[in-house]
Design a protein around this motif. Sequence first.
Motif, PDB file in Angstrom:
ATOM      1  N   ILE A 359       6.120  14.240  -1.717  1.00  0.00           N
ATOM      2  CA  ILE A 359       6.192  15.009  -0.474  1.00  0.00           C
ATOM      3  C   ILE A 359       4.840  15.022   0.227  1.00  0.00           C
ATOM      4  N   TYR A 360       4.873  14.713   1.522  1.00  0.00           N
ATOM      5  CA  TYR A 360       3.675  14.768   2.363  1.00  0.00           C
ATOM      6  C   TYR A 360       3.930  15.735   3.511  1.00  0.00           C
ATOM      7  N   ALA A 361       2.900  16.464   3.870  1.00  0.00           N
ATOM      8  CA  ALA A 361       3.005  17.424   4.974  1.00  0.00           C
ATOM      9  C   ALA A 361       2.096  17.007   6.118  1.00  0.00           C
ATOM     10  N   THR A 362       2.450  17.403   7.325  1.00  0.00           N
ATOM     11  CA  THR A 362       1.639  17.106   8.495  1.00  0.00           C
ATOM     12  C   THR A 362       0.195  17.564   8.267  1.00  0.00           C
ATOM     13  N   GLY A 363      -0.757  16.658   8.541  1.00  0.00           N
ATOM     14  CA  GLY A 363      -2.174  16.972   8.365  1.00  0.00           C
ATOM     15  C   GLY A 363      -2.753  16.557   7.031  1.00  0.00           C
ATOM     16  N   ASP A 364      -1.895  16.149   6.076  1.00  0.00           N
ATOM     17  CA  ASP A 364      -2.396  15.699   4.773  1.00  0.00           C
ATOM     18  C   ASP A 364      -3.254  14.446   4.923  1.00  0.00           C
ATOM     19  N   VAL A 365      -4.326  14.389   4.152  1.00  0.00           N
ATOM     20  CA  VAL A 365      -5.155  13.186   4.098  1.00  0.00           C
ATOM     21  C   VAL A 365      -4.544  12.232   3.073  1.00  0.00           C
ATOM     22  N   VAL A 366      -4.381  10.968   3.465  1.00  0.00           N
ATOM     23  CA  VAL A 366      -3.788   9.976   2.557  1.00  0.00           C
ATOM     24  C   VAL A 366      -4.603   8.685   2.611  1.00  0.00           C
ATOM     25  N   SER A 367      -4.539   7.951   1.513  1.00  0.00           N
ATOM     26  CA  SER A 367      -5.116   6.608   1.510  1.00  0.00           C
ATOM     27  C   SER A 367      -3.994   5.607   1.742  1.00  0.00           C
ATOM     28  N   VAL A 368      -4.271   4.602   2.540  1.00  0.00           N
ATOM     29  CA  VAL A 368      -3.268   3.625   2.956  1.00  0.00           C
ATOM     30  C   VAL A 368      -3.704   2.239   2.506  1.00  0.00           C
ATOM     31  N   ALA A 369      -2.792   1.526   1.839  1.00  0.00           N
ATOM     32  CA  ALA A 369      -3.029   0.133   1.460  1.00  0.00           C
ATOM     33  C   ALA A 369      -1.768  -0.668   1.760  1.00  0.00           C
ATOM     34  N   PHE A 370      -1.928  -1.982   1.810  1.00  0.00           N
ATOM     35  CA  PHE A 370      -0.790  -2.869   2.085  1.00  0.00           C
ATOM     36  C   PHE A 370      -0.544  -3.780   0.889  1.00  0.00           C
ATOM     37  N   MET A 371       0.723  -4.154   0.684  1.00  0.00           N
ATOM     38  CA  MET A 371       1.028  -5.241  -0.245  1.00  0.00           C
ATOM     39  C   MET A 371       0.573  -6.527   0.436  1.00  0.00           C
ATOM     40  N   MET A 372      -0.576  -7.037   0.030  1.00  0.00           N
ATOM     41  CA  MET A 372      -1.240  -8.093   0.797  1.00  0.00           C
ATOM     42  C   MET A 372      -0.454  -9.397   0.845  1.00  0.00           C
ATOM     43  N   ASN A 373       0.402  -9.636  -0.152  1.00  0.00           N
ATOM     44  CA  ASN A 373       1.199 -10.867  -0.131  1.00  0.00           C
ATOM     45  C   ASN A 373       2.421 -10.751   0.778  1.00  0.00           C
TER      46      ASN A 373
END
Length: 391
Positions: A359-373
């Motif tokens: 669960i994520y709430a508005t304003g939460d700090v998150v780290s974002v990564a991509f499946m590079m392949n």
Amino acid sequence: MRYHYRCERTVSIARGEKQVGSISFNHVFKRYKGESRPAVNDFHLTIEEGEFLVLVGPSGCGKSTTLRMLAGLEEISSGELYLDGRFINYVSPKDRDIAMVFQNYALYPNLSVFENIALGLKLRKTAKHEIESRVKRVASILEISHLLERKPSQLSGGQKQRVALGRAIAREPQVFLMDEPLSNLDAKLRAQTRAELIKMQSDLKRTTVYVTHDQVEAMTMGTRIVVMKDGVIQQVAEPRKLYDEPANVFVAGFIGSPQMNFLNGTIEKNEEEYYFSNKRMKLLLPEAFGRRFEQARKTVRSVILGVRPEHVILKPGSSDEVNTVTGLVHMTEATGADSYVYVQLGSYLLIARTNPEQIYATGDVVSVAFMMNKIHFFDESTEELIGSDEA
């Protein structure tokens, strides 16, 4: 850029090689008086016998016009159209051995279900016993045998659509044409009727050309899909290939729900390593992408990175890991099986598909990564895909 597909078969079909139910569009145009651009622009494609081909695209892209030219309901401005190797540009609709199912059912209110299904056969002076046999067989296939004595006013929307399909099937044509036949049905009935249509086409093995603006219908029904924009074919491919290897930004954004995320940036090379960078991130790219950029027809610097929501990885809090960037949760959408989290990365609003238990709430700090392949790169100037694994 113009896209031509299966053009090697056009010549053989034009010479008269027999292919029951095969269709060949040879550089077909449709121009309307007073319009600055063609409604259909250089449509060049061969449709194989027994194929379920779907034309998909936004409203006004030319898909229904293409279907109507095939049916003989619209004149072809230029180009050639063949059915089983027979030139049919000027053949009347009734002589094309094609049955069309419309969006609005087009049932006769004063006729019973039996009479509606049988009408086309009666007009062709089919024997009475043959008409009765075909109607009953079709009604059994579509599970409407108990409705044969009813009038259209006594039917639900789904039942009316089955009757319209039955009328087309009873004719036993070489080709079925369907113009958004499910658009008037509710979501549950659409899913059910989609499954019935797929089974019907598999059983009857008739060439079918199906028009829709719904990419879910296109992906679940078609053996091949033609994506159109502004009268021009953008890509022709099997559903999985269309999803995994979109030819350009338009196809990448149109196919998939929610649509693919797009980020603008530049490609930089440092010694033997390639990077994608913009004001918010700098990503080290796998070696495969370096080879693609090396093999590209021209040097590309400004690019659009595309990544689908299911290939975006979110973790709570910020991170210093390589190829990870910090963002803020803008909002979330829970759909039951999945959750979609909208993350603000500077001026970009990125969509990630996540496990609903996280669960994520508005304003939460998150780290974002991509499946590079799984990421894609498009030339910013042409919006075309740069390379592929097959390159």
